[in-house]
Scaffold this active site. Structure first.
Site, mmCIF file in Angstrom:
data_model
loop_
_atom_site.group_PDB
_atom_site.id
_atom_site.type_symbol
_atom_site.label_atom_id
_atom_site.label_comp_id
_atom_site.label_asym_id
_atom_site.label_seq_id
_atom_site.Cartn_x
_atom_site.Cartn_y
_atom_site.Cartn_z
ATOM 1 N N VAL A 1 20.383 110.092 -33.815
ATOM 2 C CA VAL A 1 19.496 111.096 -33.223
ATOM 3 C C VAL A 1 18.719 111.770 -34.352
ATOM 4 O O VAL A 1 19.302 112.441 -35.206
ATOM 5 C CB VAL A 1 20.299 112.131 -32.415
ATOM 6 C CG1 VAL A 1 19.361 113.166 -31.804
ATOM 7 C CG2 VAL A 1 21.119 111.443 -31.330
ATOM 8 N N ASP A 2 17.397 111.597 -34.341
ATOM 9 C CA ASP A 2 16.550 112.118 -35.417
ATOM 10 C C ASP A 2 15.336 112.806 -34.801
ATOM 11 O O ASP A 2 14.363 112.147 -34.415
ATOM 12 C CB ASP A 2 16.116 110.980 -36.341
ATOM 13 C CG ASP A 2 15.356 111.480 -37.567
ATOM 14 O OD1 ASP A 2 15.216 112.703 -37.705
ATOM 15 O OD2 ASP A 2 14.920 110.644 -38.374
ATOM 16 N N SER A 3 15.399 114.124 -34.712
ATOM 17 C CA SER A 3 14.281 114.870 -34.131
ATOM 18 C C SER A 3 13.081 114.926 -35.063
ATOM 19 O O SER A 3 12.011 115.389 -34.663
ATOM 20 C CB SER A 3 14.727 116.294 -33.780
ATOM 21 O OG SER A 3 15.171 116.979 -34.938
ATOM 22 N N GLY A 4 13.246 114.461 -36.299
ATOM 23 C CA GLY A 4 12.125 114.449 -37.235
ATOM 24 C C GLY A 4 11.347 113.152 -37.219
ATOM 25 O O GLY A 4 10.319 113.050 -37.891
ATOM 26 N N LEU B 1 16.870 107.367 -32.132
ATOM 27 C CA LEU B 1 16.219 108.093 -31.045
ATOM 28 C C LEU B 1 15.263 109.112 -31.653
ATOM 29 O O LEU B 1 15.687 110.093 -32.263
ATOM 30 C CB LEU B 1 17.252 108.802 -30.166
ATOM 31 C CG LEU B 1 18.187 107.904 -29.343
ATOM 32 C CD1 LEU B 1 19.172 108.746 -28.559
ATOM 33 C CD2 LEU B 1 17.382 107.019 -28.399
#
Length: 393
Positions: free
Chosen positions: A245-248, A316
């Site tokens: 999970v990588d929101s960047g 993601l």
């Protein structure tokens, strides 16, 4: 006038401070002010200006030529050696000249050749590498600090070779003494020398960096640790995948090996090929416009960009997270799917893929990344073939 004092203590620790004084201020009173700032008794201090020691306490600072903006060096005198009443075995004091006494040997005293020095009378600590080595090995806390702050010396210590440890220790002591002499020379140089001032500025900057790092180690040691990245369990086209999970990240991506394992390579649109740029660059093979991702009990539509060389199976990105209104709850250590309210727990380090763990297996750091990727791809293909054989009637 403002006088900057560069103070060097007996243990070679340093401190710099400034004092606002008048030109007619006597040296004796100036020493007292320095004692308040540095904590060094005035009787133990030696003040040097322009490579000249200031000794007359009754003279004013202006009479020594000091003016506004000057720098003086304050050094703590070496402590006098204290000796026990009983004479040390193996030490000959007959050749020591006593002030006010004749330097000629007393004929009534027999002249015996000095015996070899006794190692037990050597100063302890840094002057005795064997003793220092034993002390560090017996103190796990000091050993851990040494590993953090002085890796070369720690490596020599743990090698078990006393000669190597002694060599590294002496080299570091000599280098420190050389830097100390250079620092004193710079502070005693012409204050209008631009090169000297630039070196002094760099020295002060490095000192501030070291002091900042020391404070951080004491007050916030957790900042030097590494955190486990955020991974979740999911399924793509019915096949289990550990997704990062990588929101960047701008888009959701998948490795070619993972796409082959999930049997979605047939859906790759190669018209979307290109180059992915971030910390590095990687080749994009194409794009899968729509695939099904299962997170817990939710089945979510998702698109993937397929990368040719990618160490992690799936990432993601923000497109997927915003589309399904996901939120990262670090307090509860869960990923929340906003559109459904489903919670899925982030994986502990033991369940992460090997490429995401903080510590790889023994010898893994010596294996080239290409070989690791080939091994993982072979394992994936073999596992897929085994699963296909099991599904045959």
């Amino acid at each position: 006038m403002l006088i900057t004092v560069y103070c060097v203590r007996r243990d070679l620790s340093e401190i710099t401070f400034s004092l606002e004084v008048d030109g007619d201020f006597e040296l004796e009173n100036f020493r007292a002010l320095c004692e308040l700032e540095s904590g060094i008794p005035a009787s133990d201090t030696l003040i040097v200006y322009a490579e000249r020691p200031l000794t007359d306490n009754q003279r004013s600072l202006a009479s020594y030529g000091l003016k506004d903006g000057d720098v003086v060096i304050l050094r703590q005198k070496e402590a006098p050696e204290t000796r026990p009443a009983a004479p040390f075995p193996g030490l000959d004091f007959s050749t020591i000249a006593v002030p006010g006494a004749s330097s000629q040997p007393d004929p009534s005293q027999p002249q015996a050749p000095p015996p070899p020095p006794d190692t037990s009378s050597f100063p302890q600590g840094l002057d005795n590498p064997a003793l220092l080595r034993q002390m560090l090995l017996a103190n796990p806390h000091e050993l851990s600090l040494l590993k953090e702050r002085n890796p070369p010396l720690a490596e020599a210590l743990l090698s078990g070779d006393l000669e190597k440890f002694t060599k590294v220790l002496q080299e570091q002591q000599q280098e420190r003494a050389r830097r100390e002499q250079e620092r004193i020379r710079l502070y005693s140089a012409d204050p209008f020398d631009l090169d000297a001032q630039a070196k002094i500025e760099e020295d002060i900057r490095q000192h501030n960096i070291e002091e900042n790092m020391t404070i951080a180690m004491e007050e916030a040691p957790e900042s030097f640790g590494q955190v486990v990245m955020l991974y979740i369990n999911c399924k793509v086209n019915g096949y289990p995948v550990k997704a990062f999970v990588d929101s960047g990240a701008q888009m959701t991506i998948m490795s070619q090996a993972c796409a082959e394992r999930c049997h979605i390579m047939r859906l790759v649109d190669r018209r979307w090929a290109g180059i992915a740029k971030g910390v590095g660059t990687q080749k994009i093979i194409g794009r899968v416009h729509l695939a099904q991702v299962q997170i817990e009990g939710d089945f979510l539509p998702c698109s993937f960009s397929i990368l040719e060389e990618q160490p992690m199976d799936m990432l993601l990105g923000l497109d997927m997270l915003k589309r399904h209104q996901c939120s990262i709850d670090l307090e509860k250590n869960v990923l929340v799917i906003g559109t459904t309210g489903t919670h899925t727990t982030f994986l502990p380090e033991g369940e992460l893929p090997e490429c995401a763990r903080l510590a790889y297996g023994p010898g893994r750091e010596e294996v080239p990344p290409e070989e690791i990727a080939d091994r993982e791809l072979a394992e994936v293909l073999q596992k897929s073939a085994d699963e296909a054989d099991q599904q045959k009637p």
